[in-house]
Enzyme design. Sequence first.
Site, PDB file in Angstrom:
ATOM      1  N   GLU A  35      18.578  11.479 -35.836  1.00  0.00           N
ATOM      2  CA  GLU A  35      19.893  11.530 -35.182  1.00  0.00           C
ATOM      3  C   GLU A  35      20.408  10.115 -34.941  1.00  0.00           C
ATOM      4  O   GLU A  35      21.582   9.820 -35.148  1.00  0.00           O
ATOM      5  CB  GLU A  35      19.777  12.243 -33.844  1.00  0.00           C
ATOM      6  CG  GLU A  35      19.643  13.747 -33.970  1.00  0.00           C
ATOM      7  CD  GLU A  35      19.297  14.357 -32.628  1.00  0.00           C
ATOM      8  OE1 GLU A  35      20.207  14.791 -31.915  1.00  0.00           O
ATOM      9  OE2 GLU A  35      18.094  14.367 -32.284  1.00  0.00           O
ATOM     10  N   SER A  82       9.594 -26.439 -15.325  1.00  0.00           N
ATOM     11  CA  SER A  82       8.311 -25.786 -15.605  1.00  0.00           C
ATOM     12  C   SER A  82       7.613 -25.528 -14.269  1.00  0.00           C
ATOM     13  O   SER A  82       8.182 -25.795 -13.212  1.00  0.00           O
ATOM     14  CB  SER A  82       7.472 -26.634 -16.544  1.00  0.00           C
ATOM     15  OG  SER A  82       7.188 -27.846 -15.923  1.00  0.00           O
ATOM     16  N   GLU A 111       4.442 -12.126 -10.664  1.00  0.00           N
ATOM     17  CA  GLU A 111       4.895 -11.662 -11.975  1.00  0.00           C
ATOM     18  C   GLU A 111       3.886 -12.054 -13.052  1.00  0.00           C
ATOM     19  O   GLU A 111       3.303 -13.124 -12.976  1.00  0.00           O
ATOM     20  CB  GLU A 111       6.244 -12.332 -12.318  1.00  0.00           C
ATOM     21  CG  GLU A 111       7.282 -12.166 -11.218  1.00  0.00           C
ATOM     22  CD  GLU A 111       8.599 -12.873 -11.515  1.00  0.00           C
ATOM     23  OE1 GLU A 111       8.732 -13.457 -12.619  1.00  0.00           O
ATOM     24  OE2 GLU A 111       9.481 -12.840 -10.648  1.00  0.00           O
ATOM     25  N   LYS A 113       2.660 -13.802 -16.237  1.00  0.00           N
ATOM     26  CA  LYS A 113       3.209 -14.974 -16.932  1.00  0.00           C
ATOM     27  C   LYS A 113       3.137 -14.677 -18.429  1.00  0.00           C
ATOM     28  O   LYS A 113       2.062 -14.708 -19.034  1.00  0.00           O
ATOM     29  CB  LYS A 113       2.405 -16.220 -16.580  1.00  0.00           C
ATOM     30  CG  LYS A 113       3.026 -17.488 -17.131  1.00  0.00           C
ATOM     31  CD  LYS A 113       2.374 -18.714 -16.505  1.00  0.00           C
ATOM     32  CE  LYS A 113       3.049 -19.992 -16.941  1.00  0.00           C
ATOM     33  NZ  LYS A 113       2.939 -20.259 -18.363  1.00  0.00           N
ATOM     34  N   ASP A 115       3.296 -14.993 -22.290  1.00  0.00           N
ATOM     35  CA  ASP A 115       3.010 -16.142 -23.156  1.00  0.00           C
ATOM     36  C   ASP A 115       3.915 -16.121 -24.383  1.00  0.00           C
ATOM     37  O   ASP A 115       3.551 -15.663 -25.454  1.00  0.00           O
ATOM     38  CB  ASP A 115       1.536 -16.093 -23.581  1.00  0.00           C
ATOM     39  CG  ASP A 115       1.058 -17.441 -24.068  1.00  0.00           C
ATOM     40  OD1 ASP A 115       1.820 -18.420 -23.926  1.00  0.00           O
ATOM     41  OD2 ASP A 115      -0.069 -17.521 -24.590  1.00  0.00           O
ATOM     42  N   GLU A 168      11.589 -14.684 -20.953  1.00  0.00           N
ATOM     43  CA  GLU A 168      10.602 -15.100 -21.940  1.00  0.00           C
ATOM     44  C   GLU A 168      10.700 -14.228 -23.189  1.00  0.00           C
ATOM     45  O   GLU A 168      10.636 -12.991 -23.096  1.00  0.00           O
ATOM     46  CB  GLU A 168       9.202 -14.961 -21.320  1.00  0.00           C
ATOM     47  CG  GLU A 168       8.114 -15.698 -22.038  1.00  0.00           C
ATOM     48  CD  GLU A 168       8.008 -17.176 -21.636  1.00  0.00           C
ATOM     49  OE1 GLU A 168       8.887 -17.685 -20.903  1.00  0.00           O
ATOM     50  OE2 GLU A 168       7.027 -17.817 -22.084  1.00  0.00           O
ATOM     51  N   TYR A 220      13.288 -12.677 -16.181  1.00  0.00           N
ATOM     52  CA  TYR A 220      12.624 -12.827 -14.872  1.00  0.00           C
ATOM     53  C   TYR A 220      13.433 -13.584 -13.826  1.00  0.00           C
ATOM     54  O   TYR A 220      12.944 -13.857 -12.743  1.00  0.00           O
ATOM     55  CB  TYR A 220      11.239 -13.460 -15.025  1.00  0.00           C
ATOM     56  CG  TYR A 220      11.177 -14.730 -15.863  1.00  0.00           C
ATOM     57  CD1 TYR A 220      11.844 -15.877 -15.468  1.00  0.00           C
ATOM     58  CD2 TYR A 220      10.434 -14.760 -17.033  1.00  0.00           C
ATOM     59  CE1 TYR A 220      11.780 -17.029 -16.222  1.00  0.00           C
ATOM     60  CE2 TYR A 220      10.357 -15.908 -17.803  1.00  0.00           C
ATOM     61  CZ  TYR A 220      11.036 -17.041 -17.399  1.00  0.00           C
ATOM     62  OH  TYR A 220      10.971 -18.174 -18.146  1.00  0.00           O
ATOM     63  N   LYS A 308      -3.190 -19.852 -13.621  1.00  0.00           N
ATOM     64  CA  LYS A 308      -3.624 -19.749 -15.016  1.00  0.00           C
ATOM     65  C   LYS A 308      -4.965 -19.034 -15.069  1.00  0.00           C
ATOM     66  O   LYS A 308      -5.882 -19.369 -14.325  1.00  0.00           O
ATOM     67  CB  LYS A 308      -3.764 -21.148 -15.642  1.00  0.00           C
ATOM     68  CG  LYS A 308      -2.430 -21.884 -15.719  1.00  0.00           C
ATOM     69  CD  LYS A 308      -1.539 -21.307 -16.783  1.00  0.00           C
ATOM     70  CE  LYS A 308      -1.620 -22.066 -17.995  1.00  0.00           C
ATOM     71  NZ  LYS A 308      -0.759 -22.579 -18.810  1.00  0.00           N
ATOM     72  N   CYS A 402     -23.363 -14.737 -55.019  1.00  0.00           N
ATOM     73  CA  CYS A 402     -22.972 -13.731 -54.032  1.00  0.00           C
ATOM     74  C   CYS A 402     -24.230 -13.353 -53.252  1.00  0.00           C
ATOM     75  O   CYS A 402     -25.260 -13.022 -53.850  1.00  0.00           O
ATOM     76  CB  CYS A 402     -22.403 -12.510 -54.732  1.00  0.00           C
ATOM     77  SG  CYS A 402     -22.194 -11.113 -53.621  1.00  0.00           S
ATOM     78  N   CYS A 405     -25.059  -9.455 -54.403  1.00  0.00           N
ATOM     79  CA  CYS A 405     -25.407  -8.994 -55.751  1.00  0.00           C
ATOM     80  C   CYS A 405     -25.868 -10.141 -56.656  1.00  0.00           C
ATOM     81  O   CYS A 405     -26.157  -9.929 -57.830  1.00  0.00           O
ATOM     82  CB  CYS A 405     -24.229  -8.254 -56.373  1.00  0.00           C
ATOM     83  SG  CYS A 405     -22.831  -9.317 -56.750  1.00  0.00           S
ATOM     84  N   CYS A 420     -16.326 -13.094 -55.501  1.00  0.00           N
ATOM     85  CA  CYS A 420     -17.408 -12.525 -56.284  1.00  0.00           C
ATOM     86  C   CYS A 420     -16.763 -11.694 -57.390  1.00  0.00           C
ATOM     87  O   CYS A 420     -16.031 -10.754 -57.103  1.00  0.00           O
ATOM     88  CB  CYS A 420     -18.287 -11.640 -55.390  1.00  0.00           C
ATOM     89  SG  CYS A 420     -19.429 -10.629 -56.368  1.00  0.00           S
ATOM     90  N   CYS A 425     -20.091  -5.004 -57.039  1.00  0.00           N
ATOM     91  CA  CYS A 425     -20.814  -5.662 -55.940  1.00  0.00           C
ATOM     92  C   CYS A 425     -20.917  -4.702 -54.750  1.00  0.00           C
ATOM     93  O   CYS A 425     -19.912  -4.205 -54.254  1.00  0.00           O
ATOM     94  CB  CYS A 425     -20.080  -6.929 -55.525  1.00  0.00           C
ATOM     95  SG  CYS A 425     -20.761  -7.653 -54.041  1.00  0.00           S
TER      96      CYS A 425
HETATM   97  S1  IVH Z   1       9.656 -18.775 -13.734  1.00  0.00           S
HETATM   98  C1  IVH Z   1      11.143 -22.794 -12.380  1.00  0.00           C
HETATM   99  N1  IVH Z   1       8.496 -16.515 -14.400  1.00  0.00           N
HETATM  100  O1  IVH Z   1       6.192 -20.144 -17.878  1.00  0.00           O
HETATM  101  C2  IVH Z   1      10.827 -21.420 -12.818  1.00  0.00           C
HETATM  102  N2  IVH Z   1       8.262 -18.387 -15.857  1.00  0.00           N
HETATM  103  O2  IVH Z   1       5.278 -22.961 -16.992  1.00  0.00           O
HETATM  104  C3  IVH Z   1      10.149 -21.401 -14.104  1.00  0.00           C
HETATM  105  N3  IVH Z   1       6.976 -17.915 -17.881  1.00  0.00           N
HETATM  106  O3  IVH Z   1       8.859 -22.175 -18.900  1.00  0.00           O
HETATM  107  C4  IVH Z   1      10.112 -20.124 -14.770  1.00  0.00           C
HETATM  108  N4  IVH Z   1       6.578 -15.793 -17.462  1.00  0.00           N
HETATM  109  O4  IVH Z   1       8.367 -20.061 -20.198  1.00  0.00           O
HETATM  110  C5  IVH Z   1       8.720 -17.797 -14.736  1.00  0.00           C
HETATM  111  N5  IVH Z   1       7.554 -14.453 -14.887  1.00  0.00           N
HETATM  112  C6  IVH Z   1       7.777 -15.734 -15.233  1.00  0.00           C
HETATM  113  C7  IVH Z   1       7.287 -16.300 -16.420  1.00  0.00           C
HETATM  114  C8  IVH Z   1       7.545 -17.628 -16.697  1.00  0.00           C
HETATM  115  C9  IVH Z   1       6.411 -16.793 -18.324  1.00  0.00           C
HETATM  116  C10 IVH Z   1       6.931 -19.213 -18.601  1.00  0.00           C
HETATM  117  C11 IVH Z   1       8.284 -19.845 -18.815  1.00  0.00           C
HETATM  118  C12 IVH Z   1       8.233 -21.190 -18.163  1.00  0.00           C
HETATM  119  C13 IVH Z   1       6.757 -21.421 -18.061  1.00  0.00           C
HETATM  120  C14 IVH Z   1       6.474 -22.309 -16.863  1.00  0.00           C
END
Ligand code: IVH
Length: 666
Positions: A35, A82, A111, A113, A115, A168, A220, A308, A402, A405, A420, A425
């Site tokens: 659909e 950052s 939240e 994080k 990647d 992100e 976020y 981290k 190999c 064999c 091989c 084999c």
């Molecule tokens: S807050 C000043 N929230 O982490 C606020 N960042 O090391 C900065 N990231 O550049 C961002 N999940 O790429 C925030 N829930 C989240 C995130 C997040 C991933 C990344 C983002 C940022 C890096 C900071």
Amino acid sequence: MSETAKKRIEELTEKINRHDHEYHVLDRPTISDIEYDRLVQELVELERKYPEYAREDSPTKRIGGEVLEGFAKVEHSVPMLSLSNAFDADELRAFDQRLKKIVDNVTYVVEPKIDGLAASLFYEDGEFVRAATRGNGTVGEDVTHNVRTIKSVPLRLKEPVTIEVRGEIFMPKAAFLSWNETKEQQGKELFKNPRNAAAGSIRQLDSRIAAQRALDMFIYGVAERDEEARIPQHEVLKRLQRLGFKVNERIMEASDIEEAIRICEKFEFLRTDLPYDIDGAVIKVDERPLYKTIGYTAKSPRWAIAYKFRAEEAMTRIEDIRLQIGRTGQVTPVAHLSPVEIAGSTVARATLHNEDYIRGKDIRIGDFVTIRKAGDIIPEVVAVVEEKRSGDEEQFRMTGECPKCETPLRKSDTEAETFCPNPDCPSKRVQGFIHFASREAMDIEGLGIRIMEHFYNEGFITSISDIYRLRDHKEKLVGLARFGERSVEKLLANIEASKDRSLEKLLFALGIRHVGKKTAESLAKRFPSIEHLREADFEDVLSVEDVGEKIAASVKAYFEDEKNLEMLDELDSLGVNMRHKGAAETKGHFEGLTFVLTGSLSSLTRQEAQKMIEARGGKVTSSVSKNTDYVCAGENPGSKLEKARSLGVDIIDEQELLAMLGNTKE
Ligand code: IVH
């Protein structure tokens, strides 16, 4: 007329956008793929006729097509900062203590994080107008053309607001794995991890490339000056969700730092089960009106911190480097390691890919190395720990015979790969059987590497069809090393169940060179049964989506080999399904196919048949030409059948048509 078209374009745009939101943001689709496809098709056609009515937020603008010469620079209205990092609970407590010196009391939002890579999206009166990467935090690159292809990014918000949001962009783990699997089949370069995959995709000048990469995005936060911050972070997230953005569903509120720490630990525990990569948790003060008072360091806010996760790297020793022979004969050197724990599982092996890789990293037998799980999944050697070398380490050379064999190994034309050459084999064959039974192929649970090798060594499985003859040896299997009656019964039941898989699974399982999962799916969509594919000519196979000359030649060669045909006949007579199933759920199953119906059909009228073909994306025309793909001949077919014969068009009968339609009236 054109007024009606305009109205219909509006309606369709809104309807499809709503379905996109339900599917990609809420994960709760309410219509079938067919659909959905039909709505898109209708919109595409109307927009082609009346391009002046195509809306800016039209879903057809997500397909990609815009190719840039270079990236424009975008200055961020509010810098993209950052975060400072914490590596354990005490560092989080210290963060909380620092805050308490500035403000009385705070609560937190925790939240995951994600990647991937950060991006900023700008909406004007509710319309998506621009997306930019973080760049150096002050100036980023304009990637609007690529972000538009991300289905979870709304092109129009639920309210006509002017707003800049941050989030992100990431590639889900499944998309990363399947992309790499396809690339491996094609002998192309792989992505190192989902983050690189996302970053590489978003930095493409050609948006068609990004459109193919199944990217996704969590939002976020908002880009707002602190003076304007009125509502707490958890309210911001709710508002973002209401506006139509995809907000991570795991985000939680915490009344104090201890609760926040528990949530971080929970995320770490959940990590491997999430469908996307996270590398930590972000703890933010919930009370945004306090942000201005709390303030900033040179690079990051003092009101947030990234926790981290425990380092995913570990050090261990390479005990040996052994050669592994894949099902295509390709030789891969594998490092056998002193077992080491990484992120909750024991790692004892890591692939070293090829000789260039070993030389590039100067890896020797006996070396201490750091190991990491790439993209949280695949163990890889990061680097040699040179300080720990004793001088007794051994250089490794990929030559000789190999290991299975004893056939002398050969180099490929480019010298990059070693293989091989022996078609019989045992290693190749067992790997082929393992592949056949694997999850993405025939999905036979319980028939993994160890059991398969065992059955092979004991002589129970010496060909693929032997898998389906195992039931004849039930008594003998019971009692084989650690194999009880119950587990044998379970395995045999799983084997029986696998007979029912759809054609694409079987095609992938056969291990035809260059036919990965995606190609198998495209082939199965185009050819409803293995019989059809077997009889298709080179051009037919080549006309399938994603199939190039190399793949088409390989498919043809496979079906020209008598041994393969015999094996397929055996599978057929053992009851293995050879047809494409579930046509009803398949998107555009007949996409691009033209049918002609002639003569009278017995179980349905021609109109009904036409409707069913069209519902699957096919076309029905009244006269036969060289563009016709199939002529379905009923009773008393007449001259159209003659014409089809003279043009060499495929002729099918009613039963075959029904089977292709996925209708089991056979
Ligand atoms: S807050 C000043 N929230 O982490 C606020 N960042 O090391 C900065 N990231 O550049 C961002 N999940 O790429 C925030 N829930 C989240 C995130 C997040 C991933 C990344 C983002 C940022 C890096 C900071």
